[in-house]
Design an enzyme around this catalytic site. Structure first.
Site, PDB file in Angstrom:
ATOM      1  N   LYS A  52      40.626  27.665  35.663  1.00 19.04           N
ATOM      2  CA  LYS A  52      39.745  28.423  34.750  1.00 19.04           C
ATOM      3  C   LYS A  52      39.890  27.890  33.331  1.00 19.04           C
ATOM      4  CE  LYS A  52      39.489  32.406  37.693  1.00 19.04           C
ATOM      5  NZ  LYS A  52      40.232  33.449  38.329  1.00 19.04           N
ATOM      6  N   GLN A  96      43.976  38.068  36.701  1.00 22.52           N
ATOM      7  CA  GLN A  96      43.997  37.333  37.967  1.00 22.52           C
ATOM      8  C   GLN A  96      44.592  38.220  39.063  1.00 22.52           C
ATOM      9  OE1 GLN A  96      42.742  34.088  38.440  1.00 22.52           O
ATOM     10  NE2 GLN A  96      43.044  34.614  40.587  1.00 22.52           N
ATOM     11  N   ASP A 119      34.536  39.501  35.407  1.00 27.04           N
ATOM     12  CA  ASP A 119      34.605  39.455  36.872  1.00 27.04           C
ATOM     13  C   ASP A 119      33.648  40.487  37.482  1.00 27.04           C
ATOM     14  OD1 ASP A 119      36.139  37.504  38.065  1.00 27.04           O
ATOM     15  OD2 ASP A 119      38.033  38.587  37.858  1.00 27.04           O
TER      16      ASP A 119
END
Ligand code: NAD
Length: 286
Positions: A52, A96, A119
């Protein structure tokens, strides 16, 4: 033989567009920034976070990695997320997953300000996806939609079958296909006569987590097959949920694994971060 929907090539093209958008935003005084929080030392998560960061750097998005020990408490993590929520230089925040034992990923995700939830896992953003009025789409289903678009096959009126009902892939995928006027069926581990249903699919999305589960005899001639699965097999190779050779022999379009949905998922995070920066930078209404 199916045409391969190359996620790597499409992702590279979209990255070029994103790079231009980042440069334009910077020119207007908005420097898009993504903060990624990693708790613990899970090797797979470390790789994802590194990727990322690299993706952000490639397109000019500022990335901030926050690495915390596995025994980080809920209160400490909450404090960090709250300070990132309040930091106007940060446009996107991502925790994460999975989190180490003792921290509930679903609960922690809700702490992220909805306008920074790139997300799209928070209840607020999930709700917006349900109503078809959204700023962010979970990255994997968003990537799948781009690949379907690449095929040139219109979703409208098609029988779309999604195998898998997870909150991050299956369910939002079904919503996006419905939004595009597809007739959507969601199958899962308790579905009876699965192959009878998959054989009716004009567009089939497999998000199961079992290597080679979908075989050519389970798909319709000419179907578009989107393989979300990433399975590390005993020989060390990555394989999808679809048996590539038998499915490709029958499908009109198919995504490979690796090189299909995976790279698109990564690029969609960049897209969501740009959207977040645009919204928070006051360049467009939310
Ligand atoms: P999950 O384990 O949360 O969900 C799997 C789903 O498959 C469940 O809803 C279950 O009901 C269904 N299922 C299991 N066995 C089945 C069976 N025999 N018949 C029909 N349905 C069955 O997994 P997930 O997070 O949705 O991920 C699915 C796969 O996609 C995994 O391989 C994962 O690694 C991969 N994935 C890839 C990306 C990417 O970027 N390419 C992103 C996320 C997930």
């Amino acid at each position: 033989m199916a045409v391969i929907l190359d996620g790597k090539v499409l992702a590279a093209k979209l990255k070029e567009d994103i790079k231009e958008q980042v440069a334009a935003l910077k020119g207007e005084g908005v420097a898009p920034k993504l903060a990624v929080i990693l708790v613990g030392d899970d090797p797979a998560s470390q790789v994802y976070v590194r990727n990322k960061k690299r993706d952000c750097e490639e397109v000019g998005i500022i990335s901030q990695s926050i690495t915390l020990p596995a025994d980080t408490g809920r209160e400490e993590l909450t404090g960090i997320i709250k300070s990132l929520n309040a930091d106007s230089s940060v446009h996107g925040i991502l925790v994460q997953l999975p989190l180490p034992d003792g921290l509930d990923g679903t609960e922690i995700t809700q702490l992220i300000a909805p306008e920074k939830d790139v997300d799209a896992f928070s209840y607020y953003n999930v709700g917006r996806i349900m109503t078809g009025d959204y700023s962010f789409v979970p990255c994997t289903p968003a990537g799948c939609m781009e690949l379907i678009k690449l095929s040139g096959v219109a979703v409208e009126g098609k029988n779309c079958v999604v195998i898998g009902r997870s909150n991050i892939v299956g369910k939002p995928m079904a919503m996006l296909l419905m939004q595009e006027n597809g007739t959507v069926t969601v199958c899962h581990s308790r579905t009876v006569n699965l192959a009878d249903i998959t054989r009716r699919a004009d567009i089939l999305v497999a998000a199961i987590g079992r290597a080679g589960f979908v075989t050519g005899d389970m798909i319709k001639e000419g179907a578009v097959v989107i393989d979300v699965g990433i399975n590390r097999c005993e020989d060390g190779k990555l394989r999808g949920d679809c048996d590539f050779d038998s499915c490709a022999a029958k499908a009109s379009f198919i995504t490979p694994v690796p090189g299909g949905v995976g790279p698109m998922t990564r690029v969609m995070l960049l897209k969501n971060t740009i959207n977040a920066a645009i919204i928070q930078g006051g360049k467009e209404n939310a």
